[in-house]
Design a protein around this motif. Structure first.
Motif, short mmCIF file in Angstrom:
data_model
loop_
_atom_site.label_atom_id
_atom_site.label_comp_id
_atom_site.label_asym_id
_atom_site.label_seq_id
_atom_site.Cartn_x
_atom_site.Cartn_y
_atom_site.Cartn_z
N GLY A 138 0.83 -1.19 0.00
CA GLY A 138 0.00 0.00 0.00
C GLY A 138 0.87 1.24 0.00
N ASN A 139 0.42 2.28 0.68
CA ASN A 139 1.21 3.49 0.83
C ASN A 139 2.44 3.17 1.67
N LEU A 140 3.62 3.38 1.12
CA LEU A 140 4.83 2.94 1.81
C LEU A 140 5.12 3.75 3.07
N ARG A 141 4.53 4.95 3.20
CA ARG A 141 4.68 5.71 4.43
C ARG A 141 3.72 5.21 5.51
N ASN A 142 2.60 4.67 5.08
CA ASN A 142 1.59 4.16 6.01
C ASN A 142 0.99 2.89 5.41
N PRO A 143 1.69 1.75 5.49
CA PRO A 143 1.26 0.54 4.79
C PRO A 143 -0.14 0.07 5.20
N SER A 144 -0.85 -0.50 4.25
CA SER A 144 -2.17 -1.07 4.52
C SER A 144 -2.05 -2.34 5.35
N TRP A 145 -0.99 -3.11 5.13
CA TRP A 145 -0.73 -4.31 5.91
C TRP A 145 0.75 -4.62 5.84
N ARG A 146 1.20 -5.47 6.75
CA ARG A 146 2.59 -5.91 6.75
C ARG A 146 2.66 -7.34 7.27
N ALA A 147 3.69 -8.01 6.84
CA ALA A 147 4.01 -9.33 7.36
C ALA A 147 5.49 -9.32 7.75
N ASP A 148 5.80 -9.86 8.92
CA ASP A 148 7.16 -9.82 9.45
C ASP A 148 7.66 -11.24 9.72
N PHE A 149 8.97 -11.43 9.52
CA PHE A 149 9.58 -12.75 9.66
C PHE A 149 10.92 -12.59 10.35
N THR A 150 11.12 -13.35 11.42
CA THR A 150 12.36 -13.23 12.18
C THR A 150 13.40 -14.23 11.68
N THR A 151 14.63 -14.00 12.12
CA THR A 151 15.70 -14.95 11.84
C THR A 151 15.29 -16.34 12.33
#
Length: 257
Positions: free
Chosen positions: A179-192
């Motif tokens: 989405g808007n890279l300053r205020n994303p519509s959603w995100r997914a995160d993955f750790t080491t």
């Protein structure tokens, strides 16, 4: 009714959350996985070996947020974590969880080098092949940006203690933001420590140019200017780059929601 009309839209990352049953149906069908409810109403799926737990947290205003924890042994502290915020397309979450379920059956061997399902690719190489380019990044990170500038794949540079990363006290090793890279519509995160093969599968969906089916009313309004849409045929194509268990549910099933 126009708002309920079915469309084929792309890119998937902007299509809205879709049908969460793509995730739950595959987990319900997974051999040996148990399904329970937590005290706060979350859905929890636990692998037969008890080294993976997938949790869908309910929300009054949004579809589920999903979190996956991996453990070196039952009862130990988490080794890694993957999280999918509300608004993440269900196809992307399902690609990760379904392939992880398949991989655990062989203790990951089927997806490692020499295994029948090994993909000799990395998330970065998938994105490079699809025209994503490096871009200015925050200090300590390396970004690859989609050709249409509607998404970024972020890789943290440098080492962080895996236990603090899995606990959420330091930034994740990899992130998908749409989405808007300053205020994303959603995100997914993955750790080491996240197994690479489900991460690659999720990246294939995150960057896929193939269309998916959505009801017009389920597409975020602020994404409409950035989507390509056309009326969906009576029979629609399978989900792009997805394992068979992570394909979208039939249109008729979605209309029953």
């Amino acid at each position: 009714m126009l708002s309920a009309s079915l469309l084929l839209v792309h890119p998937l990352r902007l299509a809205g959350p879709g049908d969460q049953r793509l995730i739950t149906d595959a987990l319900d069908a997974a051999l040996g996985w148990s399904r329970t409810r937590t005290l706060d109403g979350a859905i929890r799926f636990t692998s037969p070996c008890r080294t993976a737990v997938i949790t869908g947290a309910p929300s009054a205003d949004h579809p589920c947020a999903w979190t996956v924890h991996g453990y070196p042994s039952p009862g130990s502290a988490p080794l890694w974590r993957a999280s999918f915020a509300p608004g993440t397309p269900a196809e992307i979450t399902a690609a990760f969880t379904t392939v992880l379920v398949h991989g655990l059956r062989s203790a990951h061997r089927d997806y490692l080098r020499g295994g029948p399902h090994h993909l000799p690719r990395t998330p970065a190489s998938v994105l490079t092949d699809r025209g994503w380019r490096p871009d200015q990044s925050p200090p300590g990170f390396h970004d690859q940006v989609a050709p249409d500038l509607t998404a970024v794949y972020r890789h943290r540079v440098g080492h962080q203690p895996p236990d603090t990363e899995a606990a959420g006290r330091t930034p994740p090793a990899w992130s998908m933001l749409a989405g808007n890279l300053r205020n994303p519509s959603w995100r997914a995160d993955f750790t080491t420590g996240v197994p690479f093969y489900p991460l690659v599968r999720a990246t294939l969906l995150f960057s896929s140019p193939a269309p998916v089916e959505r009801r017009r009313c389920d597409i975020p309004a602020h994404h409409l200017p950035h989507l390509t849409a056309r009326p969906a045929p009576l029979s629609r194509p399978a989900a792009p780059d997805a394992p068979s268990a992570a394909r979208p549910a039939p249109a008729a099933a979605r209309r029953r929601r």
